[in-house]
Design a protein around this motif. Sequence first.
Motif, PDB file in Angstrom:
ATOM      1  N   THR A   1      -6.900  -4.505   0.346  1.00  0.00           N
ATOM      2  CA  THR A   1      -8.106  -4.976  -0.340  1.00  0.00           C
ATOM      3  C   THR A   1      -7.791  -6.128  -1.273  1.00  0.00           C
ATOM      4  O   THR A   1      -8.508  -7.130  -1.313  1.00  0.00           O
TER       5      THR A   1
ATOM      6  N   TYR B   1      -0.966  -2.430  18.876  1.00  0.00           N
ATOM      7  CA  TYR B   1      -1.071  -3.206  17.649  1.00  0.00           C
ATOM      8  C   TYR B   1      -0.081  -4.347  17.615  1.00  0.00           C
ATOM      9  O   TYR B   1      -0.425  -5.496  17.370  1.00  0.00           O
TER      10      TYR B   1
ATOM     11  N   LEU C   1       3.633  -8.296   8.677  1.00  0.00           N
ATOM     12  CA  LEU C   1       2.691  -7.287   9.192  1.00  0.00           C
ATOM     13  C   LEU C   1       3.285  -6.558  10.383  1.00  0.00           C
ATOM     14  O   LEU C   1       3.112  -5.342  10.541  1.00  0.00           O
TER      15      LEU C   1
ATOM     16  N   CYS D   1      -4.995  -8.721   6.453  1.00  0.00           N
ATOM     17  CA  CYS D   1      -5.225  -7.676   5.459  1.00  0.00           C
ATOM     18  C   CYS D   1      -6.240  -6.654   5.963  1.00  0.00           C
ATOM     19  O   CYS D   1      -6.148  -5.470   5.616  1.00  0.00           O
TER      20      CYS D   1
ATOM     21  N   LEU E   1       5.038  -0.225   2.242  1.00  0.00           N
ATOM     22  CA  LEU E   1       4.444  -0.825   1.042  1.00  0.00           C
ATOM     23  C   LEU E   1       5.068  -2.177   0.738  1.00  0.00           C
ATOM     24  O   LEU E   1       4.363  -3.131   0.372  1.00  0.00           O
TER      25      LEU E   1
ATOM     26  N   LEU F   1      -3.586   5.321   0.390  1.00  0.00           N
ATOM     27  CA  LEU F   1      -4.499   4.662  -0.531  1.00  0.00           C
ATOM     28  C   LEU F   1      -3.862   3.424  -1.150  1.00  0.00           C
ATOM     29  O   LEU F   1      -4.546   2.416  -1.376  1.00  0.00           O
ATOM     30  N   CYS F   2      -2.559   3.482  -1.430  1.00  0.00           N
ATOM     31  CA  CYS F   2      -1.883   2.269  -1.933  1.00  0.00           C
ATOM     32  C   CYS F   2      -1.915   1.176  -0.881  1.00  0.00           C
ATOM     33  O   CYS F   2      -2.155  -0.003  -1.196  1.00  0.00           O
ATOM     34  N   LEU F   3      -1.693   1.561   0.374  1.00  0.00           N
ATOM     35  CA  LEU F   3      -1.712   0.565   1.447  1.00  0.00           C
ATOM     36  C   LEU F   3      -3.093  -0.043   1.583  1.00  0.00           C
ATOM     37  O   LEU F   3      -3.247  -1.267   1.731  1.00  0.00           O
ATOM     38  N   PHE F   4      -4.126   0.801   1.497  1.00  0.00           N
ATOM     39  CA  PHE F   4      -5.491   0.296   1.590  1.00  0.00           C
ATOM     40  C   PHE F   4      -5.810  -0.641   0.433  1.00  0.00           C
ATOM     41  O   PHE F   4      -6.459  -1.684   0.605  1.00  0.00           O
ATOM     42  N   SER F   5      -5.339  -0.295  -0.762  1.00  0.00           N
ATOM     43  CA  SER F   5      -5.672  -1.169  -1.894  1.00  0.00           C
ATOM     44  C   SER F   5      -4.877  -2.466  -1.843  1.00  0.00           C
ATOM     45  O   SER F   5      -5.370  -3.507  -2.270  1.00  0.00           O
ATOM     46  N   ILE F   6      -3.648  -2.410  -1.287  1.00  0.00           N
ATOM     47  CA  ILE F   6      -2.901  -3.667  -1.091  1.00  0.00           C
ATOM     48  C   ILE F   6      -3.671  -4.565  -0.134  1.00  0.00           C
ATOM     49  O   ILE F   6      -3.804  -5.779  -0.357  1.00  0.00           O
TER      50      ILE F   6
ATOM     51  N   ILE G   1      -3.014   5.926   9.393  1.00  0.00           N
ATOM     52  CA  ILE G   1      -1.960   6.778   8.839  1.00  0.00           C
ATOM     53  C   ILE G   1      -2.569   8.045   8.251  1.00  0.00           C
ATOM     54  O   ILE G   1      -2.040   9.154   8.428  1.00  0.00           O
TER      55      ILE G   1
ATOM     56  N   LEU H   1      -4.243  -4.323   7.832  1.00  0.00           N
ATOM     57  CA  LEU H   1      -3.544  -3.403   6.933  1.00  0.00           C
ATOM     58  C   LEU H   1      -4.438  -2.247   6.530  1.00  0.00           C
ATOM     59  O   LEU H   1      -4.002  -1.091   6.475  1.00  0.00           O
TER      60      LEU H   1
ATOM     61  N   ILE I   1      -1.455   9.316  -1.200  1.00  0.00           N
ATOM     62  CA  ILE I   1      -1.141   8.228  -2.129  1.00  0.00           C
ATOM     63  C   ILE I   1      -0.616   7.023  -1.369  1.00  0.00           C
ATOM     64  O   ILE I   1      -0.983   5.873  -1.662  1.00  0.00           O
ATOM     65  N   LEU I   2       0.230   7.259  -0.361  1.00  0.00           N
ATOM     66  CA  LEU I   2       0.743   6.138   0.430  1.00  0.00           C
ATOM     67  C   LEU I   2      -0.387   5.383   1.103  1.00  0.00           C
ATOM     68  O   LEU I   2      -0.473   4.148   1.034  1.00  0.00           O
TER      69      LEU I   2
ATOM     70  N   LEU J   1      -8.991   0.774  -6.941  1.00  0.00           N
ATOM     71  CA  LEU J   1      -7.652   1.348  -6.977  1.00  0.00           C
ATOM     72  C   LEU J   1      -7.602   2.540  -7.907  1.00  0.00           C
ATOM     73  O   LEU J   1      -6.971   3.560  -7.603  1.00  0.00           O
TER      74      LEU J   1
ATOM     75  N   PHE K   1       4.516   7.701  12.325  1.00  0.00           N
ATOM     76  CA  PHE K   1       3.810   8.517  13.310  1.00  0.00           C
ATOM     77  C   PHE K   1       4.778   9.414  14.059  1.00  0.00           C
ATOM     78  O   PHE K   1       4.437  10.543  14.433  1.00  0.00           O
TER      79      PHE K   1
ATOM     80  N   PHE L   1       3.901  -2.565  10.835  1.00  0.00           N
ATOM     81  CA  PHE L   1       3.478  -1.745  11.961  1.00  0.00           C
ATOM     82  C   PHE L   1       4.634  -0.958  12.551  1.00  0.00           C
ATOM     83  O   PHE L   1       4.460   0.178  13.003  1.00  0.00           O
TER      84      PHE L   1
ATOM     85  N   MET M   1      -9.137   5.492  -6.250  1.00  0.00           N
ATOM     86  CA  MET M   1      -8.313   6.039  -5.185  1.00  0.00           C
ATOM     87  C   MET M   1      -7.132   6.799  -5.740  1.00  0.00           C
ATOM     88  O   MET M   1      -6.736   7.831  -5.197  1.00  0.00           O
TER      89      MET M   1
ATOM     90  N   LEU N   1      -6.936  -1.032   8.250  1.00  0.00           N
ATOM     91  CA  LEU N   1      -7.087  -0.151   9.403  1.00  0.00           C
ATOM     92  C   LEU N   1      -5.837   0.686   9.610  1.00  0.00           C
ATOM     93  O   LEU N   1      -5.909   1.860   9.999  1.00  0.00           O
ATOM     94  N   LEU N   2      -4.667   0.098   9.340  1.00  0.00           N
ATOM     95  CA  LEU N   2      -3.432   0.864   9.452  1.00  0.00           C
ATOM     96  C   LEU N   2      -3.402   2.001   8.456  1.00  0.00           C
ATOM     97  O   LEU N   2      -2.957   3.109   8.781  1.00  0.00           O
TER      98      LEU N   2
ATOM     99  N   VAL O   1       0.628  -9.873   1.788  1.00  0.00           N
ATOM    100  CA  VAL O   1      -0.345 -10.417   0.848  1.00  0.00           C
ATOM    101  C   VAL O   1       0.214 -11.635   0.127  1.00  0.00           C
ATOM    102  O   VAL O   1      -0.467 -12.640  -0.054  1.00  0.00           O
TER     103      VAL O   1
END
Lengths: 100, 205
Positions: A18, B61, B34, A34, B15, A11-16, A44, A37, A8-9, B100, B45, B38, B103, A39-40, B22
């Motif tokens: 997007t 990065y 950003l 973005c 988040l 996918l939320c990051l990916f959608s942010i 993850i 983001l 969930i983390l 979204l 990680f 990171f 996902m 790629l990050l 954004v």
Amino acid sequence: MTESNLVILALCLFSIGTFGIIFQRNSVIKVLLCIELQLLAANILFVGFSFFHESITGQLITIFTLTVAAAEAAIGLAILVLYYRQTNSIEIEDIHHLRG
Amino acid sequence: MISNYLFAAFSAGILISSACVVFLSNPMYALLALIVAFFQAAGLFLLFKAEFLAMLVLIVYIGAVCILILFVVMFLNVASVKRQLSRFQKASLFVGLALLAEMILVGLLWQKNMQPVVHHKQALFGDGMSNTMSLGMYLYTTYAFAFQVCGVILLVAMIGAIVLTFKKEKRGRPQDIATQNARTPEATLKMTNPPIGQGVDYDGI
């Protein structure tokens, strides 16, 4: 720290990321940020899966995507600098040379 | 136990800072947000027992890619303009929301105990091997070709960036020593012996 929390983390990051690409009018540089983001988020996911499935493969793939992300950021910025030399602006609304 | 709290803290940090990326209109501030994201990801990680990758994220990065973007942001004159919605953004909002929703569906229906495709288990957590050593065990043997291809990718990216943006300066009229040394007398002189009273037939040498 469960696997679905990780999913969930990421996918939320990916959608942010997007939504950042979609709703961007000012500058192309924010689009590049973005993309980083997104790629990050993928990285993850890879590292988290390597932890939960006890396999080193995810971390190896993360090294490769890190490499490709750095190369792509360099080339994207070079193209951006070239475009700025031509037109002296990097607003997305001004990039309409291919419009019919 | 504490890793749950740390995971929650790093997740919230990632988040929040990516939302800042954004929504901040100044690209410099967005880039700094950003960088914060990171850093949180590097901490994440570390929680996943991938300390080499955490340091790699910091070095590559943050230390290379973000510094590169920082140089470009300072080089270009970016103005922070307030944005308005255009006619395409309603459709792309719908596409983004559909993405979204899909996902979130994947996240909620996530099944545990799925088997990985390639299973390199023995090197990961055992016998006090550090993350660097366990990565090295596979990076230089099984995945050596991919490693070399990464090197080629970086070389091509470096050459490409230089070729794209290199500006050759025009510096007056420089000398070309090789051309000067390659000049032969036959190209420059023509010996004639004209009789007295007659001129030389000048044919443009």
